[in-house]
Scaffold this active site. Sequence first.
Site, PDB file in Angstrom:
ATOM      1  N   GLY A  30       0.815  -1.213   0.000  1.00 24.25           N
ATOM      2  CA  GLY A  30       0.000   0.000   0.000  1.00 24.25           C
ATOM      3  C   GLY A  30       0.843   1.254   0.000  1.00 24.25           C
ATOM      4  N   GLY A  31       0.323   2.251   0.683  1.00 19.89           N
ATOM      5  CA  GLY A  31       1.013   3.534   0.741  1.00 19.89           C
ATOM      6  C   GLY A  31       2.390   3.430   1.364  1.00 19.89           C
ATOM      7  N   GLY A  72      20.893  13.847 -31.515  1.00 22.23           N
ATOM      8  CA  GLY A  72      20.394  14.351 -30.236  1.00 22.23           C
ATOM      9  C   GLY A  72      21.061  13.648 -29.070  1.00 22.23           C
ATOM     10  N   ALA A  73      21.384  12.379 -29.281  1.00 16.91           N
ATOM     11  CA  ALA A  73      22.009  11.630 -28.197  1.00 16.91           C
ATOM     12  C   ALA A  73      23.386  12.219 -27.869  1.00 16.91           C
ATOM     13  CB  ALA A  73      22.104  10.160 -28.564  1.00 16.91           C
TER      14      ALA A  73
HETATM   15  C1  HXC Z   1      -2.593  -4.593  11.983  1.00 15.73           C
HETATM   16  C2  HXC Z   1      -1.491  -6.399  11.103  1.00 15.73           C
HETATM   17  C3  HXC Z   1      -1.426  -5.784   9.827  1.00 15.73           C
HETATM   18  C4  HXC Z   1      -1.987  -4.479   9.715  1.00 15.73           C
HETATM   19  C5  HXC Z   1      -0.484  -7.690   9.690  1.00 15.73           C
HETATM   20  N1  HXC Z   1      -0.917  -7.591  10.957  1.00 15.73           N
HETATM   21  N2  HXC Z   1      -0.786  -6.605   8.980  1.00 15.73           N
HETATM   22  N3  HXC Z   1      -2.074  -5.804  12.162  1.00 15.73           N
HETATM   23  N4  HXC Z   1      -2.552  -3.927  10.814  1.00 15.73           N
HETATM   24  N5  HXC Z   1      -1.937  -3.818   8.545  1.00 15.73           N
HETATM   25  C6  HXC Z   1      -0.770  -8.555  12.038  1.00 15.73           C
HETATM   26  C7  HXC Z   1      -1.562  -9.823  11.788  1.00 15.73           C
HETATM   27  O1  HXC Z   1      -2.880  -9.658  12.249  1.00 15.73           O
HETATM   28  C8  HXC Z   1      -0.791 -10.804  12.652  1.00 15.73           C
HETATM   29  O2  HXC Z   1      -1.155 -10.610  13.990  1.00 15.73           O
HETATM   30  C9  HXC Z   1       0.638 -10.331  12.496  1.00 15.73           C
HETATM   31  O3  HXC Z   1       0.559  -8.985  12.062  1.00 15.73           O
HETATM   32  C10 HXC Z   1       1.414 -11.118  11.454  1.00 15.73           C
HETATM   33  O4  HXC Z   1       0.631 -11.172  10.274  1.00 15.73           O
HETATM   34  P1  HXC Z   1       0.373 -12.536   9.481  1.00 15.73           P
HETATM   35  O5  HXC Z   1      -0.728 -12.277   8.509  1.00 15.73           O
HETATM   36  O6  HXC Z   1       0.199 -13.666  10.461  1.00 15.73           O
HETATM   37  O7  HXC Z   1       1.771 -12.740   8.758  1.00 15.73           O
HETATM   38  P2  HXC Z   1       2.065 -13.245   7.292  1.00 15.73           P
HETATM   39  O8  HXC Z   1       1.290 -14.494   7.018  1.00 15.73           O
HETATM   40  O9  HXC Z   1       3.546 -13.294   7.185  1.00 15.73           O
HETATM   41  O10 HXC Z   1       1.471 -12.122   6.311  1.00 15.73           O
HETATM   42  C11 HXC Z   1       2.005 -10.797   6.363  1.00 15.73           C
HETATM   43  C12 HXC Z   1       1.192  -9.839   5.474  1.00 15.73           C
HETATM   44  C13 HXC Z   1      -0.321  -9.947   5.868  1.00 15.73           C
HETATM   45  C14 HXC Z   1       1.388 -10.210   4.010  1.00 15.73           C
HETATM   46  C15 HXC Z   1       1.740  -8.443   5.697  1.00 15.73           C
HETATM   47  O11 HXC Z   1      -0.426  -9.815   7.284  1.00 15.73           O
HETATM   48  C16 HXC Z   1      -1.133  -8.874   5.236  1.00 15.73           C
HETATM   49  O12 HXC Z   1      -1.547  -9.002   4.063  1.00 15.73           O
HETATM   50  N6  HXC Z   1      -1.443  -7.829   5.976  1.00 15.73           N
HETATM   51  C17 HXC Z   1      -2.263  -6.740   5.516  1.00 15.73           C
HETATM   52  C18 HXC Z   1      -1.516  -5.915   4.526  1.00 15.73           C
HETATM   53  C19 HXC Z   1      -2.286  -4.720   4.126  1.00 15.73           C
HETATM   54  O13 HXC Z   1      -3.234  -4.799   3.311  1.00 15.73           O
HETATM   55  N7  HXC Z   1      -1.972  -3.582   4.773  1.00 15.73           N
HETATM   56  C20 HXC Z   1      -2.687  -2.352   4.598  1.00 15.73           C
HETATM   57  C21 HXC Z   1      -2.145  -1.719   3.322  1.00 15.73           C
HETATM   58  S1  HXC Z   1      -2.942  -0.236   2.997  1.00 15.73           S
HETATM   59  P3  HXC Z   1      -1.109 -11.767  15.072  1.00 15.73           P
HETATM   60  O14 HXC Z   1      -1.662 -11.130  16.312  1.00 15.73           O
HETATM   61  O15 HXC Z   1      -1.934 -12.869  14.543  1.00 15.73           O
HETATM   62  O16 HXC Z   1       0.320 -12.118  15.190  1.00 15.73           O
HETATM   63  C22 HXC Z   1      -1.917   0.847   3.628  1.00 15.73           C
HETATM   64  C23 HXC Z   1      -2.382   2.226   3.464  1.00 15.73           C
HETATM   65  C24 HXC Z   1      -1.275   3.152   3.769  1.00 15.73           C
HETATM   66  O17 HXC Z   1      -0.914   0.554   4.141  1.00 15.73           O
HETATM   67  C25 HXC Z   1      -1.510   4.428   3.038  1.00 15.73           C
HETATM   68  C26 HXC Z   1      -0.439   5.395   3.361  1.00 15.73           C
HETATM   69  C27 HXC Z   1      -0.544   6.590   2.469  1.00 15.73           C
END
Ligand code: HXC
Length: 509
Positions: free
Chosen positions: A170-171, A405-406
Site C-alpha cells: 500500500g502507501g 540528439g544523443a
Molecule cells: C494490523 C497487522 C497488519 C496491519 C499484519 N498484521 N498486517 N495488524 N494492521 N496492517 C498482524 C496480523 O494480524 C498478525 O497478527 C501479524 O501482524 C502477522 O501477520 P500474518 O498475517 O500472520 O503474517 P504473514 O502471514 O507473514 O502475512 C504478512 C502480510 C499480511 C502479508 C503483511 O499480514 C497482510 O496481508 N497484511 C495486511 C496488509 C495490508 O493490506 N496492509 C494495509 C495496506 S494499505 P497476530 O496477532 O496474529 O500475530 C496501507 C495504506 C497506507 O498501508 C496508506 C499510506 C498513504
Amino acid sequence: MSKDKYSSFTELNKQAELGGGLGKIEKQHQNGKMTARERINVLLDKDTFVELDKLMINHCTNFGMEKNRIAGDAMVSGYGKINGKLTFVYAYDFTAYGGSLGATTAKKIVKVQKLALKNGAPIIALNDSGGARIQEGIESLDGYAEIFHQNIMASGVIPQISAILGPCAGGACYSPALTDFIFMVKEHSHMFITGPDVVKAVTHEEIDKEKLGGSHTHSTQSGVTHFVCDTEEELLMSIRELLSFLPSNNMEDASARHTTDDNRREDEELQHIVPEDPDQPYDIRNIIEAVADERYFFEIMPDFARNIVIGFAHLGGRSVGIVANQPNYLAGVLDINASDKAARFIRFCDCFNIPIITFEDVPGFLPGYTQESNGIIRHGAKIVYAYAEATVPKITVITRKAYGGAYIVMNSKLTGADVNFAYPTAEIAVMGAEGAINILYRNADEDTKLKELEAYREKFATPYQAAELGSIDEIIQPKQTRIRLIQALEMTQNKVQTNPHKKHGNIPL
Ligand code: HXC
C-alpha cells in the site's frame, strides 16, 4: 534508586527487546528473516547502536489493542555508526503487530528523520511491515503522511536509503520510493500498491505476490529497486558499501579515500576494447573497470535499462558517479527507461557533490511508435535537463558513436560539460553514415551512394570536426584515460558554478 527499581527497569528493557515475544521471533527466523534488532546489529559498526524510544507504546483502544501493548510499538529506531560515520536507522519490527504502522510507530520514525536532517547524517529504513495498522485507522495514514513529508524535506540534503526485507504494501511503498536508493532481498521482499487479492477483485487478474511485486519485477521491469541481494546479510553489507561512496550530507564534499592505485597508470588493454567494426558490441564496463581505482566499479540497477550503466567508483581516491552507454545491450541506444535511470542518478550525484564521468557510445534515441507514444520526448529531455542543471564537475569521454540528439544530451560541451575527451575511434556526427546518405542521395544510383558513404565516413565518422570546433577539448589515447580523468578532476576540484536563483526548476517528469 532502590535495587528493586533497577531490576524492574532491567526487566522492562529486556521485555522491550523481545518485541512481540519469543514465539514471534522464532516464527520470524523460521521464515528466513532476521529480527529488527539483529538487522541493525549487522548493519552498524559493532556496539555503536544507541536506541531511542524503546519504551514507547501506542494508546489505541480499538479492537482490544489495550490488552496487547508492546513496548517499542513495532519499531526499533536510533543512531549509530557506519564506517565510523554517524548514521540514523529505523527498523520495523514484524514480530510486533506485523510491523504495522500506527501513530506511535510514526512518531518514532519522524523523530529520527528530524534528527538525521538536523545533524546532517544519512538515514536508513529497514522495512518489514503489514502497512497501515488497521486498528488505528486514519491515525496511521496521518503517520505515513508525516513520514513522507520528512522524506521530501530531507531529499537532496542527506542520503536516504530503504531496505525492503519483507512485505511493503500500500502507501507504505511511497516512503521507500521517495528515498534515494532501494534494496530488496530475493524471495522475501515484496512491494505493491495493492496485493494479489485486491488485484483479483478489481481487475480479475490472477497474479502471485512474487510476480506482482518481487525483487525480479522491480529490478528488471519497473525500475523501483536499485539493488537485489541474495540474503539479508549481503544486503546490509551492500548498504554499508554504498555509503562509502557518499558524503554525509549536501554540504560535504564527495567522499575520498586512500588508494594504492597509481594516478598515472596507463592501461594497454584500453587500446583494444573498442572494436574496429563500429557495429560490433563491447562491454563498456571493461573500460570503466580499467580506469577506476583498484579496477572497482559499484554498479547500480544492473538489470534495469541495461543499455545504460550507472554506478560509483573512486578515481585518484575521489568518489565519482559514472554514467555510460552500454554498446553490449541494444547497441547502447537511449530509450525511455535508460533516460529515467540516468537522469535520476545524475541528479543524485549533483545533490551530493559527486563529480560525474560520462562514457559515451550511443547511436541515438530508439525510434518507433512504442517509444514515441510512451513519451520518449519528455523522458529523453530529462537527461539533458539533469546534466545541464548539475553544477558538479562533469567530464565526458566519447569512445565511439556520438550521434545526433544523443550526442547533445550525453553531457556535450555546450550543454555545460567541463571537460570533453574523445578517443580516435569516436564518430561524432548528426547521424550514422547509412542514414545520412539515404536522405541526401535518396534517388542516386548504388555506385554514387557507396562513394558518398565513404566520403561521409571519412569526414564525419571521426572526432576531428568536433575537435576543430573545440566541442572536444582533447583527443586522447585510450590507455591514458585514467590519467586524463584524474587530471580533469583535479582541475575542476574547486569548481564554482551557480545557476540562476529560482524556487526550483521544472524538470519534464
Ligand atoms: C494490523 C497487522 C497488519 C496491519 C499484519 N498484521 N498486517 N495488524 N494492521 N496492517 C498482524 C496480523 O494480524 C498478525 O497478527 C501479524 O501482524 C502477522 O501477520 P500474518 O498475517 O500472520 O503474517 P504473514 O502471514 O507473514 O502475512 C504478512 C502480510 C499480511 C502479508 C503483511 O499480514 C497482510 O496481508 N497484511 C495486511 C496488509 C495490508 O493490506 N496492509 C494495509 C495496506 S494499505 P497476530 O496477532 O496474529 O500475530 C496501507 C495504506 C497506507 O498501508 C496508506 C499510506 C498513504
